[in-house]
Design a protein around this motif. Structure first.
Motif, mmCIF file in Angstrom:
data_model
loop_
_atom_site.group_PDB
_atom_site.id
_atom_site.type_symbol
_atom_site.label_atom_id
_atom_site.label_comp_id
_atom_site.label_asym_id
_atom_site.label_seq_id
_atom_site.Cartn_x
_atom_site.Cartn_y
_atom_site.Cartn_z
ATOM 1 N N TYR B 778 13.072 -6.561 -0.712
ATOM 2 C CA TYR B 778 13.000 -5.105 -0.720
ATOM 3 C C TYR B 778 13.401 -4.559 0.639
ATOM 4 C CZ TYR B 778 11.386 -2.359 -4.675
ATOM 5 O OH TYR B 778 11.320 -1.636 -5.832
ATOM 6 N N TYR B 780 12.688 -1.976 3.466
ATOM 7 C CA TYR B 780 11.699 -1.025 3.939
ATOM 8 C C TYR B 780 12.274 -0.253 5.110
ATOM 9 C CZ TYR B 780 8.421 -3.650 1.082
ATOM 10 O OH TYR B 780 7.784 -4.257 0.032
ATOM 11 N N GLU B 853 4.319 -8.883 1.079
ATOM 12 C CA GLU B 853 5.466 -8.143 0.536
ATOM 13 C C GLU B 853 5.739 -8.581 -0.896
ATOM 14 O OE1 GLU B 853 8.815 -8.259 3.111
ATOM 15 O OE2 GLU B 853 7.809 -7.075 4.673
ATOM 16 N N ASN B 854 5.593 -9.879 -1.161
ATOM 17 C CA ASN B 854 5.673 -10.337 -2.553
ATOM 18 C C ASN B 854 4.256 -10.546 -3.067
ATOM 19 O OD1 ASN B 854 8.367 -10.356 -2.104
ATOM 20 N ND2 ASN B 854 8.555 -12.587 -1.946
ATOM 21 N N ALA B 855 3.553 -9.457 -3.257
ATOM 22 C CA ALA B 855 2.117 -9.558 -3.542
ATOM 23 C C ALA B 855 1.877 -10.168 -4.910
ATOM 24 C CB ALA B 855 1.494 -8.176 -3.469
ATOM 25 N N GLU B 858 -0.131 -7.837 -7.364
ATOM 26 C CA GLU B 858 0.529 -6.722 -8.048
ATOM 27 C C GLU B 858 1.208 -7.196 -9.322
ATOM 28 O OE1 GLU B 858 3.177 -5.022 -5.270
ATOM 29 O OE2 GLU B 858 1.604 -4.425 -3.875
ATOM 30 N N LEU B 859 1.831 -8.371 -9.204
ATOM 31 C CA LEU B 859 2.619 -8.867 -10.331
ATOM 32 C C LEU B 859 1.787 -8.990 -11.593
ATOM 33 C CD1 LEU B 859 5.463 -9.894 -10.931
ATOM 34 C CD2 LEU B 859 4.576 -12.197 -10.604
ATOM 35 N N GLY B 864 -0.707 -1.713 -13.572
ATOM 36 C CA GLY B 864 -0.083 -1.180 -12.353
ATOM 37 C C GLY B 864 -1.088 -0.468 -11.476
ATOM 38 N N THR B 866 -2.454 -1.872 -8.851
ATOM 39 C CA THR B 866 -2.158 -2.231 -7.469
ATOM 40 C C THR B 866 -0.655 -2.372 -7.334
ATOM 41 O OG1 THR B 866 -2.555 -3.806 -5.679
ATOM 42 C CG2 THR B 866 -2.628 -4.689 -7.926
ATOM 43 N N THR B 867 -0.095 -1.572 -6.469
ATOM 44 C CA THR B 867 1.363 -1.478 -6.357
ATOM 45 C C THR B 867 1.751 -1.425 -4.881
ATOM 46 O OG1 THR B 867 1.317 0.911 -6.275
ATOM 47 C CG2 THR B 867 1.442 -0.094 -8.468
ATOM 48 N N HIS B 868 3.047 -1.441 -4.658
ATOM 49 C CA HIS B 868 3.516 -1.472 -3.278
ATOM 50 C C HIS B 868 4.014 -0.113 -2.824
ATOM 51 C CE1 HIS B 868 3.247 -5.094 -1.017
ATOM 52 N NE2 HIS B 868 4.254 -4.743 -0.248
ATOM 53 N N SER B 869 3.639 0.280 -1.607
ATOM 54 C CA SER B 869 4.086 1.576 -1.111
ATOM 55 C C SER B 869 5.430 1.422 -0.396
ATOM 56 C CB SER B 869 3.063 2.142 -0.125
ATOM 57 O OG SER B 869 3.277 1.562 1.152
#
Lengths: 178, 1019, 457
Positions: B778, B780, B853-855, B858-859, B864, B866-869
């Motif tokens: 990703y 950032y 970063e590759n949590a 979350e997967l 959804g 818990t997600t990435h900001s």
């Protein structure tokens, strides 16, 4: 068509083979509007009375395709179009993760199509049907086999048909109230 | 305290009155009601005018803000909390008005066992919610310790005593005052012959002045001191060495070699925060150009400082004075006493130590422990003198504690007087002697003999129950007072909030004694300092002092002193005064006992503080209990074992064998606990437990060690009998497994090794590169938040854990839930041991959320939640969480915490004041975890956007980072190559935890580097 | 019957005892349902089941109103009994559809007397399974968030999560099994309609039969639809436990993160499924005197299927162990050692005994047809498979990557209560079904009679 006094004539048989034979003869005789009734599926009976192809498989296929395409698009739409969001650094269109649900939905819609398809084609549920007016007909779900020629058939002529049915070995021939 | 069906963390408050509830209906309505006007009249008399009179907008808003925020609790708190009437000075410039949602910071100080530590208190619309260190204060340097963080909870503790009571019946201040006067009449006649005042350690100049005033009025009156946690041998040691009481402090940043004689200076010292910073600054990589320091520890119990030592000698307490004597002799101090022989193993160790010290004359420091007998202190002074350290690394000033006496003796005299009925009027300012006094003086039964006694304290505790009068004490955040830090620096303490329960300060009680019942502590303190001030413009000076949080130039200047020849030290004379029978123990080998204040609840004064009770103790990771700590060998000798519980187990329940301890015919029972590294043939017992009247949280936890103590054996005792009882006791331990199982979790090396090859770690790790991934990474752009934690700097003090809990409204779940492994700390300090169990190396590793970063979490979340900001934060959306807990299963770091029950206390009104309004209070059935203090990030971003700039590096400090005494935690933007965190991550010592899983954690670590003495290490 | 697998043609045991006619079969089976008097053992069995259902309801109420904390789950072991039971029940739910669908496609005649109640068993097992993931949520009242629906929150399920796959797989499986089962019931409902003497049953069965009258044309469509459903159900069966295994295989927990899971979960599911069919069939054929229809031949065949799938499962265990060593992964290695010799080690060895060793007895031909032995082995396998899931779920979680986070887990009274409760629910439903619907497909038995006659002529 003018309302007929009776629905048709019903002949009773005691074995699937007899019914099958009767069906063939009746078809050869030129009867078209008739139906055979048996307590279990008898191979070739439907063909014998002139029914050849069913549209059930087609319906199932359509259902399956809808499930497959719709299923994948649902997920694609959710993940990529409607609410794109970073999940664990995975790409928005993580198509491999979308396969299982796509598969399940394919099966689901195909199955629903099969079930409701067959009911629809068979015009079920059908609470009333004239054949039930025949006393003996309750044996159709036990150990008796019936052939019913409808009065609506062009060749139908009460006495002649009754004689014909007796010829082909009917154990008993009954008039069916409409 | 909490059971399965009712896990409400802190006990519920008495239901609020109807009034209290109504207030909450709507603020508009509230502002209009008669009730509100009444409220104004009652609680803010001086401001009530602002409503009726010409509209003073600034005042109006200030009051609206304050009152509305506080109105709701008026139902259960009387009087309703309100900003103090007197003018207090915010740390930053006073804003136009209180902006709702924008906190103000006020500087004050916390009196930690008498000694001051400068703090800044965050105040939300009149509610103090969080304590931070005051960067300009010498004893804080911006850091805080766990106890300080938890003191806010102490302020709002619903169990604090709320009314003045006379023999259990509610009374009034006036009633007390007249009763007191009646008593004092007779005392005036006898010049106060029957008047006794008992305090804890006093460093407050105002209080000292008041006490002198009292003693002037009543010349025959006596002032006694007894502090449950204070070892007062330093003063005696100073008297022995210098013939006068002196305060010792050290400048560790100049010390290359530090020897601690049982001194836990990183945790238990008025200057511990400063010492920790200075100590670590000399070990930081890349640190100061000068060589890294080296710490030698000689101790019995395994202390936090000991666990951070490069070399550690674990010997029984009675052997320490001998070893000190020998060491002194080797360093050229003239000793009269004969030198005892020491074992060859120690011989070798000592030899290396002496060499090292000799090589660093003037750049070393010998630090005696506060609980060591006076002789050890005296010898330490002599050694420092012999090494030429005095004036370089060791400094002496006038004593900070006023009229420092031997507390044990002082208490003994008081009890004697009570017995002889010489003490008729007893005024106790704070403290809880009925609980903290050793068993042999039997204080409670003597207390009741006096015919008039008064107890000022925060709680109606064991002592209050026995007193004629109990006066609720004002919490330090409610009080005007002053206090001195370790170096004498004075802080004038200003209240953040008017007393919630109409508490009184010691100043007011003493004023009453002097016949001035109506003087407020504000007037008392201010007048004292006006008297002291030489400034023409006192008001300006006063304002500055309040604003800065300390009185500039009030620190004592170092005295130029030289110890008497050590031959003069009289060890024998001090035998019974010194820490118990430590000295007489030489010829009778037996189990010795060591008493120490508990790392969390000290001498029991914080027993009712749920945050501290649930804080895992640094080395044992025990919560909610104390235990009999012993070495593996001793445990084996006594047949003490443990059994891992089927529920919780290594992360919850440990069944420990209960032992019975007997000394002088007095018995008590407690669970035995095996501590690798503890000295053999002795056990350590922490004080502060077995309270009977602590409050709903702290009552009946653990066992009371005071039941064994005697005045002679306050801190060390010999020939104690220990029996295994066969019973077992469930202890709540949050981390029982202390081996790394060969996993590269804490990576360590030596400083020499590092200098030889700075890349040694990377090379070792090279084969463990993160695996290639099919997915494109990703991007950032903008901010990318990251954290670097220096394992090398972490001393394991728990300040970060407490700070995180305070900042993020963490709930207390109670022992029962901790037993099941359900504690709710967002950051934990993992403790690992390595090497010989009898004297292991210890490693601490703080573990917050790694914000991968590759949590993996979350997967697997189906909704959804818990997600990435955009900035790489692993966000947790409480509202969306359905509680599958799949994320926790898939988190390799196990940093996620789940609300198995309704843990947060939504009922207790006073605790509502405590909450940080910027952080959601989590409800039942949702997952939660470290957020990198996202609320702070957003505040900084908003501020930056307002003046159209980027967030500066260091502008955002997470709660854990801010509290850390050693600055082990650094947070910032890793997209900015200049930021401190980026540069740390670029260090060769930087590594990620479990990176082989390709989680790409944003939180990374700096490897631990020890600095062993080659002579001891090899061979 | 062109494609008859050799092992059966060579077989001497009949799928149907001789001497039965269309009439005798019809009357025998329908009488079980239409009889006026209910046998005592029915009351007893159903009664027990019903009481346990009450227990189930109590536990669920408690957990939902007080909190999931009543279960033993904690950190690190955030999944416990509930998920174990879920997987166990789903596994049991596999035999039914498998028997009716796959065996139908393979034209296995012996299927016909057991498929009906095997299918019913599937439905009830899946129903029991479905309870667990639901109540073991932190906030069960939001469970519908796992389904895509037009949401005002504008947010939808996260389709990368195996749990969502699970929701779709299980609900699809339940729906399709239900359709398949009901479609098969229609002609028999018609039979009951025609046999029933009292008005009320007659009316109810009549409504359910939807006016089925056995028309040749209907039979023609019916058969093609039934065959297609079977064709669809077959991959579905395989997919369901595959997806369930993804819940674990997709995660990175040592002991979960393994590519062998899908096949070995499916095999395990069939294994436990057949075990459960035996557990039920053996007593039933005695109690209702159905030895003529459910013959030793059926038991034998099921025994052989169990033996086969059991060996696949054994292979799964073997491979897991081998890969743990072969991968050289320190976490995997530790996981396996811990699984065998850790605090929960004994569970592993018990499961090896029940799942692998005991069923080896089935190699002995004589035992394959001994109802008592089969019943015992079936029970052993049921237990063994439960333990397998416990070992996978709990023992893998309790010691994963960071020793600092290791912890022990044990269920609570509520865990036990819910589990026993679902067993009660299963029993209750099963006996209701037996009492109210033909447990053997009548029309297919008639077909069987017809074919037998055709063969004998």
């Amino acid at each position: 068509m003018a309302r007929l006094p009776i629905y048709g004539l019903m002949a009773e048989f005691d074995s699937p083979e007899a019914l099958l034979e009767a069906g063939r003869r009746a078809f050869a005789e030129g009867f078209r509007r008739m139906d055979a009734y048996s307590p279990f599926p008898v191979d070739g009976l439907a063909e014998a009375i002139g029914f050849h192809r069913t549209r059930v498989p087609l319906i199932v296929l359509i259902g399956g395709l809808l499930g497959c395409i719709g299923g994948f698009y649902l997920q694609y739409w959710v993940a990529v179009i409607d609410y794109p969001i970073n999940i664990g650094g995975r790409p928005l269109n993580s198509w491999p993760s979308f396969i299982p649900v796509t598969f399940e939905l394919t099966i689901l819609l195909a199955a629903l199509a099969a079930f409701f398809g067959v009911l629809a084609l068979n015009r079920l549920p059908m609470p009333y049907h004239p054949v039930f007016n025949v006393e003996r007909f309750e044996l159709a779900s036990r150990n008796r086999f019936f052939l019913c020629i409808e009065a609506a058939d062009t060749n139908f002529e009460l006495e002649r048909t009754r004689r014909f049915l007796d010829e082909i070995g009917s154990l008993g021939t009954y008039e069916v109230e409409p | 305290m909490s059971n399965g069906t009712e896990p409400a963390n802190l006990p519920e408050a008495s239901q609020p009155t109807a009034g209290g509830r109504e207030y909450w209906r709507s603020l508009e309505e509230l502002a209009g009601t008669e009730a509100f006007k009444a409220l104004m009249g009652n609680h803010l008399p001086r401001h009530a005018a602002a409503w009726t009179s010409a509209m003073d907008r600034r005042e109006f808003l200030k009051l609206m803000g304050a009152s509305l925020a506080l109105a709701g609790v008026s139902g259960c708190l009387s009087p309703a909390p309100a900003p103090p009437d007197e003018k207090i000075v915010p740390y930053v410039n006073q804003p136009e008005e209180i902006v709702p949602g924008k906190p103000l910071y006020f500087a004050t100080a916390i009196p930690a066992e008498g000694y001051g530590r400068g703090i800044l208190v965050e105040s939300h619309m009149g509610r103090p919610t969080k304590v931070e260190g005051n960067p300009q204060h010498p004893a804080s340097l911006g850091a805080t310790d766990a106890g300080t963080q938890a003191s806010v909870l102490g302020l709002y503790d619903p169990d604090r005593s709320r009314v003045i009571s006379n023999a259990g019946r509610v009374a009034t201040w006036d009633a007390f005052f007249s009763a007191l006067n009646a008593e004092l009449e007779s005392q005036r006649v006898s010049q106060g012959a029957g008047l006794r005042i008992l305090t804890e350690t006093v460093t407050s100049p105002t209080l000292a002045a008041q006490l002198q005033e009292i003693l002037r009025i009543f010349p025959k009156a006596k002032w006694h001191q007894f502090d449950g946690g204070a070892g007062d041998y330093a003063q005696q040691g100073a008297r022995m060495a210098f013939g006068q009481p002196l305060e010792t402090f050290y400048r560790l940043e100049d010390a290359d070699v530090i020897v601690s004689l049982d001194g836990d200076f990183l945790l238990r010292s008025p200057a511990s925060l400063r010492y920790a910073r200075e100590f670590i600054n000399r070990r930081r990589i890349p640190g100061t150009s000068s060589e890294a320091n080296r710490l030698y520890m000689i101790e019995s119990t395994f202390s936090l400082t000991g666990s951070n030592a490069d070399h550690r000698l674990a010997i029984s307490p009675s052997a320490i004075p001998q070893l000190a004597t020998t060491l002194a002799a080797r360093l050229g101090v003239q000793i009269s006493a004969q030198q005892p022989a020491i074992s060859p193993a120690h011989e070798k160790w000592l030899g290396a130590l002496v060499k090292d010290l000799q090589a660093h004359r003037g750049r070393s420091a010998i630090m005696p422990g506060e609980y060591q007998p006076a002789i050890v202190h005296a010898l330490a002074h002599a050694m420092n003198d012999a090494l030429g350290n005095i004036g370089k690394t060791v400094f002496y000033t006038d004593p900070v504690a006023v009229n420092a006496t031997n507390h044990a003796e002082s208490l003994r005299e008081l009890v004697q007087d009570l017995e002889d009925n010489a003490a008729q009027v007893l005024i106790m300012l704070g403290g809880n002697p009925a609980y903290t006094a050793p068993a042999d003086v039997d204080f409670p039964s003597h207390l009741v003999t006096s015919n008039f006694n008064v107890h000022l304290s925060l709680y109606e505790d064991e002592t209050s129950a026995l007193c004629h009068w109990h006066i609720p004490q004002a919490h330090y955040l409610e009080s005007w007072s002053d206090v001195r830090a370790y170096d004498g620096t004075v802080t004038i303490m200003q209240p953040l909030i008017a007393p919630l329960y109409g508490g009184r300060t010691a100043h007011e009680i003493l004023a009453a004694l002097a016949g001035q019942a109506e003087r407020s502590s504000y007037e008392i303190v201010r007048d004292y300092w006006r008297g002291q001030s030489k400034e023409k413009n006192f008001d300006a000076a006063w304002r500055t002092a309040l604003h800065d949080g300390f009185v500039a130039g009030s620190a004592f200047s170092p005295r130029n002193v030289k110890p008497k020849p050590a031959a003069g030290f009289d060890a024998s004379a001090l035998k019974e005064r010194s820490s118990g029978a430590a000295v007489k123990a030489q010829n009778e080998p037996s189990i010795e006992v060591i008493y120490r204040p508990d790392p969390s609840v000290l001498d029991g004064r914080f027993a009712n503080n749920g945050w501290l009770q649930e804080l895992p103790k640094p080395l044992t990771k025990l919560t909610w209990d104390n235990a009999v700590l012993m070495s593996p060998a001793t445990a084996a000798k006594l047949g003490i074992t443990y059994q891992v519980g089927g529920t919780g187990g290594e992360h919850g329940t440990i069944y420990a064998d209960v032992v019975e301890l007997e000394y002088d015919g007095r018995r008590t029972r407690g669970p035995g606990w095996i501590v690798p590294g503890h000295a053999d043939d002795c056990v350590t017992i922490h004080l502060g437990y077995g309270r009977r009247r602590a409050g709903r949280v702290g009552t009946n936890l653990g066992f009371n060690a005071n039941a064994l103590r005697t005045l002679d054996t306050l801190w060390h005792g010999t020939s104690i009998a220990i029996r295994k009882t066969g019973a077992q006791y469930a202890l709540a331990c949050t981390q029982f497994h202390h081996l790394m199982e060969g996993r590269d979790l804490v990576r360590a090396g030596t400083i020499d090794g590092y200098h030889k090859n700075p890349k040694f770690l990377r090379e070792r790790e090279s084969e463990k590169e993160a695996p290639a991934t099919l997915y494109p990474g990703y991007k950032y752009d903008g901010y990318a938040w990251g954290m670097s934690i220096d394992v090398n700097a972490c001393i394991g003090c728990n300040a970060c854990v407490a700070a995180c809990h305070a900042e993020n409204n963490g709930p207390v779940v109670g022992k029962k839930e901790v037993l099941r492994g359900r504690e709710m700390h967002w950051i934990r300090v993992d403790r690992y041991h390595r090497g010989d169990p009898s004297n292991p190396e210890t490693y601490y590793q703080p573990v917050p959320c790694m914000q991968c970063e590759n949590a993996p979490c979350e997967l697997v979340c189906p909704v959804g939640a818990t997600t990435h900001s955009q900035e790489g934060l692993n966000d947790m959306v409480y509202n969306r969480c359905v509680g599958t807990r799949y994320c926790s299963n898939n988190c390799p770091y196990k940093v996620r915490r789940f609300n198995f029950f309704l843990y947060s206390d939504f009922k207790t009104e006073s605790l509502k004041l405590l909450r940080n309004p910027d952080v959601t209070v989590r409800s039942r059935g949702v997952m939660e975890k470290c957020t990198y203090c996202v609320q702070r990030i957003n505040q900084a971003k908003i501020a930056a956007e307002k003046d159209d700039r980027a967030v500066h590096d260091g502008e955002i400090e997470t709660a854990c980072q801010q509290a850390c005494p050693t600055r082990a935690i650094i947070f910032g933007n890793i997209n900015d190559p200049q930021s401190q965190v980026s540069q740390l991550k670029a260090q060769p010592l930087s590594y990620g935890l479990l990176t082989e899983l390709n989680t790409r954690p944003r939180t990374t670590y700096q490897a631990k580097l020890r600095n062993p003495n080659p002579e001891i290490e090899n061979g | 019957m062109a494609s008859k697998p050799p092992d059966i043609s060579s077989d001497t045991l009949p799928v149907l005892e001789p001497g039965h006619t269309f009439a005798s079969i019809t009357d025998k089976i329908s009488s079980i349902v239409l009889t006026g008097r209910t046998p005592l053992f029915w009351y007893i069995s159903f009664g027990i089941g019903f009481l346990l259902v009450l227990l189930l309801l109590f536990c669920i109420t408690a957990v939902v109103s007080v909190g999931i904390g009543l279960f033993g789950v904690m950190i690190p072991v955030a999944w416990g009994w509930a998920i174990v039971n879920f997987v166990w029940w789903i596994g049991i739910g596999h035999a039914g559809t498998l028997i009716s669908a796959i065996l139908l496609l393979l034209r296995q005649k012996w299927r016909q007397s057991i498929n009906r109640f095997a299918e019913a068993m599937t439905l009830f097992a899946v129903a029991c399974a479905g309870i667990f993931p639901l109540i073991h949520l932190g906030r069960p009242w939001f469970a519908y968030w796992l389904f895509p629906y037009p949401s005002t929150m504008g947010i939808q399920p996260q389709f990368r999560s195996p749990l969502v796959w699970d929701v779709f797989a299980v609900s699809t499986y339940f729906t399709v099994s239900l359709l398949f089962w009901f479609l098969g019931l229609i002609p028999d409902l018609a039979t009951l309609r025609d046999r029933a003497t009292r008005r009320v049953p007659r009316f109810i069965y009549g409504m359910l039969a939807m006016g089925w009258r056995g028309s040749a044309v209907h039979w023609h469509r019916y058969e093609s639809a039934y065959l297609l459903l079977a064709g669809l159900a077959t991959p579905l069966v395989v997919s369901v436990h595959t997806v369930v295994s993804f819940d674990f295989a997709v995660a990175l927990v040592p002991g979960w993160h393994s590519t062998i899971f899908p096949p070995y979960f499916v095999a395990g599911a069939i294994y436990s499924g057949f075990a459960m069919v035996l557990t039920i069939a053996i007593p039933l054929r005695k109690l209702y005197g159905l030895e003529d229809f459910i013959t030793l031949r059926h038991l034998k065949n099921m025994a052989i299927v169990m033996l086969a799938t059991g060996m696949i499962v054994a292979y799964g265990y073997l491979m897991e162990t081998f890969m743990a060593w072969y991968s050289g992964d320190i976490f995997e290695k530790y996981m396996m050692m811990n699984r065998m010799f850790g605090p929960y080690g004994w569970l592993y060895w018990v499961l090896i005994l029940f799942n692998i060793l005991i069923p080896q007895a089935l190699w002995v031909r004589s035992l394959q047809t001994n109802p008592w032995v089969l019943f015992f082995i079936a029970i052993a396998v049921n237990i063994g498979m439960w333990l397998e899931r416990y070992v996978i779920v709990v023992v893998s979680l309790h010691r994963d990557f960071l020793p600092s986070a290791w912890g022990m887990y044990s269920g609570t009274i509520f865990d036990y209560g819910v589990f026993v409760g679902t067993i009660g629910l299963f029993v209750a439903l099963l006996f209701l079904f037996i009492r109210l619907l033909p447990m053997i497909s009548i029309f297919e038995m008639r077909e069987l009679v017809h074919e037998e006659e055709a063969r004998s002529e």
